[in-house]
Design a protein around this motif. Structure first.
Motif, PDB file in Angstrom:
ATOM      1  N   ILE A  47       0.837  -1.197   0.000  1.00 31.91           N
ATOM      2  CA  ILE A  47       0.000   0.000   0.000  1.00 31.91           C
ATOM      3  C   ILE A  47       0.877   1.255   0.000  1.00 31.91           C
ATOM      4  CG2 ILE A  47      -1.653   1.340   1.359  1.00 31.91           C
ATOM      5  CD1 ILE A  47      -2.828  -1.437   2.241  1.00 31.91           C
ATOM      6  N   ALA A  48       1.901   1.269   0.840  1.00 31.94           N
ATOM      7  CA  ALA A  48       2.788   2.432   0.913  1.00 31.94           C
ATOM      8  C   ALA A  48       3.501   2.671  -0.414  1.00 31.94           C
ATOM      9  CB  ALA A  48       3.799   2.258   2.042  1.00 31.94           C
ATOM     10  N   LEU A  49       3.998   1.623  -1.046  1.00 31.88           N
ATOM     11  CA  LEU A  49       4.678   1.775  -2.331  1.00 31.88           C
ATOM     12  C   LEU A  49       3.728   2.237  -3.430  1.00 31.88           C
ATOM     13  CD1 LEU A  49       7.059  -1.323  -2.373  1.00 31.88           C
ATOM     14  CD2 LEU A  49       7.694   1.086  -2.199  1.00 31.88           C
ATOM     15  N   GLY A  50       2.499   1.748  -3.377  1.00 30.12           N
ATOM     16  CA  GLY A  50       1.515   2.107  -4.391  1.00 30.12           C
ATOM     17  C   GLY A  50       1.159   3.583  -4.410  1.00 30.12           C
ATOM     18  N   GLU A  51       1.260   4.244  -3.276  1.00 29.52           N
ATOM     19  CA  GLU A  51       0.868   5.648  -3.210  1.00 29.52           C
ATOM     20  C   GLU A  51       2.019   6.639  -3.309  1.00 29.52           C
ATOM     21  OE1 GLU A  51       0.781   7.673   0.287  1.00 29.52           O
ATOM     22  OE2 GLU A  51       2.543   6.419   0.400  1.00 29.52           O
ATOM     23  N   ILE A  52       3.235   6.162  -3.309  1.00 32.60           N
ATOM     24  CA  ILE A  52       4.392   7.064  -3.317  1.00 32.60           C
ATOM     25  C   ILE A  52       4.451   7.929  -4.572  1.00 32.60           C
ATOM     26  CG2 ILE A  52       6.910   7.117  -3.524  1.00 32.60           C
ATOM     27  CD1 ILE A  52       7.021   4.904  -1.449  1.00 32.60           C
ATOM     28  N   LEU A  53       4.407   7.320  -5.734  1.00 36.88           N
ATOM     29  CA  LEU A  53       4.577   8.076  -6.979  1.00 36.88           C
ATOM     30  C   LEU A  53       3.491   9.130  -7.175  1.00 36.88           C
ATOM     31  CD1 LEU A  53       6.149   8.562  -9.548  1.00 36.88           C
ATOM     32  CD2 LEU A  53       4.767   6.798 -10.649  1.00 36.88           C
ATOM     33  N   THR A  54       2.247   8.746  -7.002  1.00 34.45           N
ATOM     34  CA  THR A  54       1.175   9.717  -7.237  1.00 34.45           C
ATOM     35  C   THR A  54       1.240  10.875  -6.253  1.00 34.45           C
ATOM     36  OG1 THR A  54      -0.370   8.443  -5.879  1.00 34.45           O
ATOM     37  CG2 THR A  54      -0.393   8.023  -8.256  1.00 34.45           C
ATOM     38  N   LYS A  55       1.548  10.615  -5.012  1.00 35.16           N
ATOM     39  CA  LYS A  55       1.592  11.691  -4.027  1.00 35.16           C
ATOM     40  C   LYS A  55       2.815  12.584  -4.200  1.00 35.16           C
ATOM     41  CE  LYS A  55      -1.602   9.837  -0.752  1.00 35.16           C
ATOM     42  NZ  LYS A  55      -1.878   9.409   0.592  1.00 35.16           N
ATOM     43  N   LEU A  56       3.919  12.055  -4.706  1.00 36.29           N
ATOM     44  CA  LEU A  56       5.068  12.904  -5.028  1.00 36.29           C
ATOM     45  C   LEU A  56       4.679  13.941  -6.081  1.00 36.29           C
ATOM     46  CD1 LEU A  56       8.125  10.479  -5.279  1.00 36.29           C
ATOM     47  CD2 LEU A  56       7.956  12.493  -3.846  1.00 36.29           C
ATOM     48  N   ILE A  57       4.011  13.477  -7.101  1.00 38.98           N
ATOM     49  CA  ILE A  57       3.602  14.373  -8.190  1.00 38.98           C
ATOM     50  C   ILE A  57       2.606  15.409  -7.693  1.00 38.98           C
ATOM     51  CG2 ILE A  57       2.373  14.476 -10.395  1.00 38.98           C
ATOM     52  CD1 ILE A  57       3.636  11.633 -10.929  1.00 38.98           C
ATOM     53  N   TRP A  58       1.597  14.982  -6.977  1.00 39.01           N
ATOM     54  CA  TRP A  58       0.581  15.913  -6.476  1.00 39.01           C
ATOM     55  C   TRP A  58       1.172  16.945  -5.514  1.00 39.01           C
ATOM     56  CZ3 TRP A  58      -3.485  16.926  -8.980  1.00 39.01           C
ATOM     57  CH2 TRP A  58      -4.170  15.946  -9.677  1.00 39.01           C
ATOM     58  N   TYR A  59       2.076  16.515  -4.637  1.00 39.19           N
ATOM     59  CA  TYR A  59       2.670  17.454  -3.689  1.00 39.19           C
ATOM     60  C   TYR A  59       3.548  18.476  -4.397  1.00 39.19           C
ATOM     61  CZ  TYR A  59       4.977  19.493   0.303  1.00 39.19           C
ATOM     62  OH  TYR A  59       5.443  20.388   1.227  1.00 39.19           O
ATOM     63  N   TYR A  60       4.339  18.025  -5.366  1.00 40.56           N
ATOM     64  CA  TYR A  60       5.186  18.957  -6.110  1.00 40.56           C
ATOM     65  C   TYR A  60       4.326  20.004  -6.823  1.00 40.56           C
ATOM     66  CZ  TYR A  60       8.402  20.973  -9.424  1.00 40.56           C
ATOM     67  OH  TYR A  60       9.136  21.869 -10.149  1.00 40.56           O
ATOM     68  N   LEU A  61       3.277  19.590  -7.487  1.00 45.82           N
ATOM     69  CA  LEU A  61       2.374  20.533  -8.157  1.00 45.82           C
ATOM     70  C   LEU A  61       1.745  21.495  -7.155  1.00 45.82           C
ATOM     71  CD1 LEU A  61       0.679  18.116 -10.700  1.00 45.82           C
ATOM     72  CD2 LEU A  61       2.411  19.874 -11.184  1.00 45.82           C
ATOM     73  N   HIS A  62       1.353  20.989  -6.022  1.00 50.14           N
ATOM     74  CA  HIS A  62       0.774  21.807  -4.960  1.00 50.14           C
ATOM     75  C   HIS A  62       1.770  22.875  -4.500  1.00 50.14           C
ATOM     76  CE1 HIS A  62      -0.187  22.503  -0.639  1.00 50.14           C
ATOM     77  NE2 HIS A  62      -1.416  22.577  -1.101  1.00 50.14           N
ATOM     78  N   GLU A  63       3.026  22.482  -4.292  1.00 44.76           N
ATOM     79  CA  GLU A  63       4.073  23.416  -3.886  1.00 44.76           C
ATOM     80  C   GLU A  63       4.299  24.501  -4.923  1.00 44.76           C
ATOM     81  OE1 GLU A  63       6.672  24.065  -1.431  1.00 44.76           O
ATOM     82  OE2 GLU A  63       5.077  23.186  -0.263  1.00 44.76           O
ATOM     83  N   ARG A  64       4.345  24.115  -6.198  1.00 42.95           N
ATOM     84  CA  ARG A  64       4.612  25.080  -7.250  1.00 42.95           C
ATOM     85  C   ARG A  64       3.454  26.071  -7.386  1.00 42.95           C
ATOM     86  NH1 ARG A  64       8.623  26.197  -6.517  1.00 42.95           N
ATOM     87  NH2 ARG A  64       8.595  27.524  -8.333  1.00 42.95           N
ATOM     88  N   ILE A  65       2.237  25.626  -7.228  1.00 43.32           N
ATOM     89  CA  ILE A  65       1.084  26.532  -7.263  1.00 43.32           C
ATOM     90  C   ILE A  65       1.169  27.517  -6.111  1.00 43.32           C
ATOM     91  CG2 ILE A  65      -1.416  26.674  -6.933  1.00 43.32           C
ATOM     92  CD1 ILE A  65      -1.533  23.978  -8.543  1.00 43.32           C
ATOM     93  N   TRP A  66       1.436  27.023  -4.911  1.00 39.41           N
ATOM     94  CA  TRP A  66       1.525  27.893  -3.745  1.00 39.41           C
ATOM     95  C   TRP A  66       2.701  28.866  -3.824  1.00 39.41           C
ATOM     96  CZ3 TRP A  66      -1.501  29.587  -0.053  1.00 39.41           C
ATOM     97  CH2 TRP A  66      -2.693  28.916   0.172  1.00 39.41           C
ATOM     98  N   ALA A  67       3.738  28.511  -4.572  1.00 33.42           N
ATOM     99  CA  ALA A  67       4.870  29.416  -4.732  1.00 33.42           C
ATOM    100  C   ALA A  67       4.470  30.685  -5.484  1.00 33.42           C
ATOM    101  CB  ALA A  67       6.009  28.710  -5.471  1.00 33.42           C
ATOM    102  N   HIS A  68       3.367  30.630  -6.201  1.00 31.09           N
ATOM    103  CA  HIS A  68       2.887  31.782  -6.978  1.00 31.09           C
ATOM    104  C   HIS A  68       1.753  32.536  -6.304  1.00 31.09           C
ATOM    105  CE1 HIS A  68       5.228  31.082 -10.631  1.00 31.09           C
ATOM    106  NE2 HIS A  68       5.068  29.802 -10.377  1.00 31.09           N
ATOM    107  N   ILE A  69       1.322  32.096  -5.157  1.00 33.18           N
ATOM    108  CA  ILE A  69       0.173  32.729  -4.493  1.00 33.18           C
ATOM    109  C   ILE A  69       0.651  33.691  -3.416  1.00 33.18           C
ATOM    110  CG2 ILE A  69      -1.831  32.315  -3.017  1.00 33.18           C
ATOM    111  CD1 ILE A  69      -2.239  29.696  -4.538  1.00 33.18           C
ATOM    112  N   ASN A  70       0.146  34.902  -3.472  1.00 31.31           N
ATOM    113  CA  ASN A  70       0.477  35.919  -2.486  1.00 31.31           C
ATOM    114  C   ASN A  70      -0.724  36.101  -1.551  1.00 31.31           C
ATOM    115  OD1 ASN A  70       1.522  38.049  -1.054  1.00 31.31           O
ATOM    116  ND2 ASN A  70       1.088  39.555  -2.645  1.00 31.31           N
TER     117      ASN A  70
END
Length: 72
Positions: A47-70
């Motif tokens: 279960i842990a291995l199955g969710e690693i890749l998708t959550k890495l991608i989602w978190y990175y996108l989340h971080e990049r969006i927030w980097a542009h929000i003031n």
């Protein structure tokens, strides 16, 4: 209120490092919870291995969006 700024508030490298450190922490948590619920460490690991890749991608996108929000 001007929420979106054109310039990122942090670097992409910083976001990648934060993504990886968070993913390790969260995957350990997922493994332990899944092990507890299923009763087997192998299932917890699956279960842990199955969710690693998708959550890495989602978190990175989340971080990049927030980097542009003031919000100040």
């Amino acid at each position: 209120m001007d929420v979106w700024k054109g310039r990122p508030r942090s670097s992409a490298t910083r976001s990648v490092l934060k993504t990886l450190s968070w993913r390790i922490t969260a995957s350990i948590d997922t493994f332990l919870i899944a092990w507890f619920v299923t009763g087997t460490p192998w299932m917890g690991g699956s279960i842990a291995l199955g969710e690693i890749l998708t959550k890495l991608i989602w978190y990175y996108l989340h971080e990049r969006i927030w980097a542009h929000i003031n919000v100040e």
